[in-house]
Design a protein around this motif. Sequence first.
Motif, short mmCIF file in Angstrom:
data_model
loop_
_atom_site.label_atom_id
_atom_site.label_comp_id
_atom_site.label_asym_id
_atom_site.label_seq_id
_atom_site.Cartn_x
_atom_site.Cartn_y
_atom_site.Cartn_z
N VAL A 14 -28.83 21.66 -84.31
CA VAL A 14 -30.22 21.96 -84.65
C VAL A 14 -30.51 23.44 -84.40
CG1 VAL A 14 -32.62 21.44 -84.07
CG2 VAL A 14 -30.97 19.60 -84.29
N LEU A 15 -29.94 23.98 -83.33
CA LEU A 15 -30.09 25.41 -83.05
C LEU A 15 -29.52 26.25 -84.18
CD1 LEU A 15 -30.80 27.66 -80.96
CD2 LEU A 15 -28.47 27.41 -80.13
N TRP A 16 -28.34 25.89 -84.65
CA TRP A 16 -27.72 26.60 -85.76
C TRP A 16 -28.60 26.53 -87.01
CZ3 TRP A 16 -25.17 24.18 -90.11
CH2 TRP A 16 -24.55 25.10 -90.96
N PHE A 17 -29.16 25.35 -87.28
CA PHE A 17 -30.03 25.19 -88.44
C PHE A 17 -31.28 26.05 -88.33
CE2 PHE A 17 -33.84 22.95 -90.02
CZ PHE A 17 -33.60 23.07 -91.38
N PHE A 22 -33.65 31.54 -89.66
CA PHE A 22 -34.47 32.66 -89.18
C PHE A 22 -33.69 33.96 -89.29
CE2 PHE A 22 -36.08 35.53 -85.94
CZ PHE A 22 -37.44 35.51 -86.23
N GLU A 23 -32.41 33.94 -88.94
CA GLU A 23 -31.59 35.15 -88.99
C GLU A 23 -31.42 35.63 -90.43
OE1 GLU A 23 -27.35 36.91 -87.38
OE2 GLU A 23 -27.66 34.75 -87.43
N GLU A 24 -31.25 34.73 -91.37
CA GLU A 24 -31.15 35.13 -92.78
C GLU A 24 -32.41 35.84 -93.23
OE1 GLU A 24 -30.21 31.87 -95.34
OE2 GLU A 24 -28.36 31.42 -94.25
N SER A 30 -33.68 40.76 -84.78
CA SER A 30 -34.91 39.99 -84.56
C SER A 30 -34.60 38.62 -83.97
CB SER A 30 -35.67 39.81 -85.88
OG SER A 30 -36.17 41.04 -86.32
N THR A 31 -33.48 38.03 -84.34
CA THR A 31 -33.10 36.73 -83.78
C THR A 31 -32.82 36.86 -82.29
OG1 THR A 31 -32.18 36.09 -85.92
CG2 THR A 31 -31.52 34.78 -84.02
N ILE A 32 -32.11 37.91 -81.90
CA ILE A 32 -31.84 38.13 -80.48
C ILE A 32 -33.14 38.37 -79.72
CG2 ILE A 32 -30.78 39.75 -78.84
CD1 ILE A 32 -28.48 40.01 -80.90
N THR A 62 -32.63 23.80 -76.02
CA THR A 62 -33.84 23.22 -76.60
C THR A 62 -34.93 24.25 -76.83
OG1 THR A 62 -33.31 21.12 -75.52
CG2 THR A 62 -35.53 21.38 -76.37
N VAL A 63 -35.18 25.12 -75.85
CA VAL A 63 -36.25 26.10 -76.03
C VAL A 63 -35.92 27.07 -77.16
CG1 VAL A 63 -37.16 25.92 -73.69
CG2 VAL A 63 -35.39 27.58 -74.17
N TRP A 64 -34.65 27.33 -77.38
CA TRP A 64 -34.28 28.25 -78.47
C TRP A 64 -34.52 27.62 -79.83
CZ3 TRP A 64 -28.99 29.68 -75.97
CH2 TRP A 64 -29.22 30.51 -74.88
N PHE A 65 -34.14 26.36 -80.01
CA PHE A 65 -34.37 25.80 -81.34
C PHE A 65 -35.84 25.50 -81.58
CE2 PHE A 65 -33.02 21.46 -79.71
CZ PHE A 65 -34.14 20.73 -80.09
N LEU A 66 -36.60 25.22 -80.52
CA LEU A 66 -38.05 25.06 -80.71
C LEU A 66 -38.69 26.40 -81.09
CD1 LEU A 66 -38.90 22.62 -77.80
CD2 LEU A 66 -38.93 22.12 -80.25
N ALA A 67 -38.23 27.48 -80.49
CA ALA A 67 -38.73 28.81 -80.88
C ALA A 67 -38.34 29.12 -82.32
CB ALA A 67 -38.17 29.87 -79.93
N GLY A 68 -37.12 28.75 -82.70
CA GLY A 68 -36.69 28.96 -84.08
C GLY A 68 -37.52 28.17 -85.07
#
Length: 133
Positions: A14-17, A22-24, A30-32, A62-68
Amino acid sequence: MPRSALSLIFDLLVLWFSLGAFEERYGGRSTILLVALATLLSGVLATLVGLVTGPDIILGPTVWFLAGWGALGWSLRDAPMSLLGLNLRGVFYVWFALVIVALNFLTDPRVPTLFAELAAIGAGVGFVAWTRR
């Protein structure tokens, strides 16, 4: 907190998705920055809430993919999308992230984790609003 290897693998997919899309759209730098902001904001808020309710350990991506999801949903908030035949808007990602947080809290009621996850979504939305100004 990851409870098993399968849970961690799902979280990483899910993080990768979420961060891949977002990175694209915004680029690697900006992703970092988004991940750093989500980590700092979630950690600070969870620590402050933990002083009142009791400490908690927050692990996993979890917090990273929620932010994404928050960032992606807010950046595409007016864009039409179709999901399983339903006509939705991009802001659906933000609402879906909030539902995930609510379900997490109902199944594992840890208040610092709740605030950390909400802070991550807020970091994603705020980051996109800040970059668009």
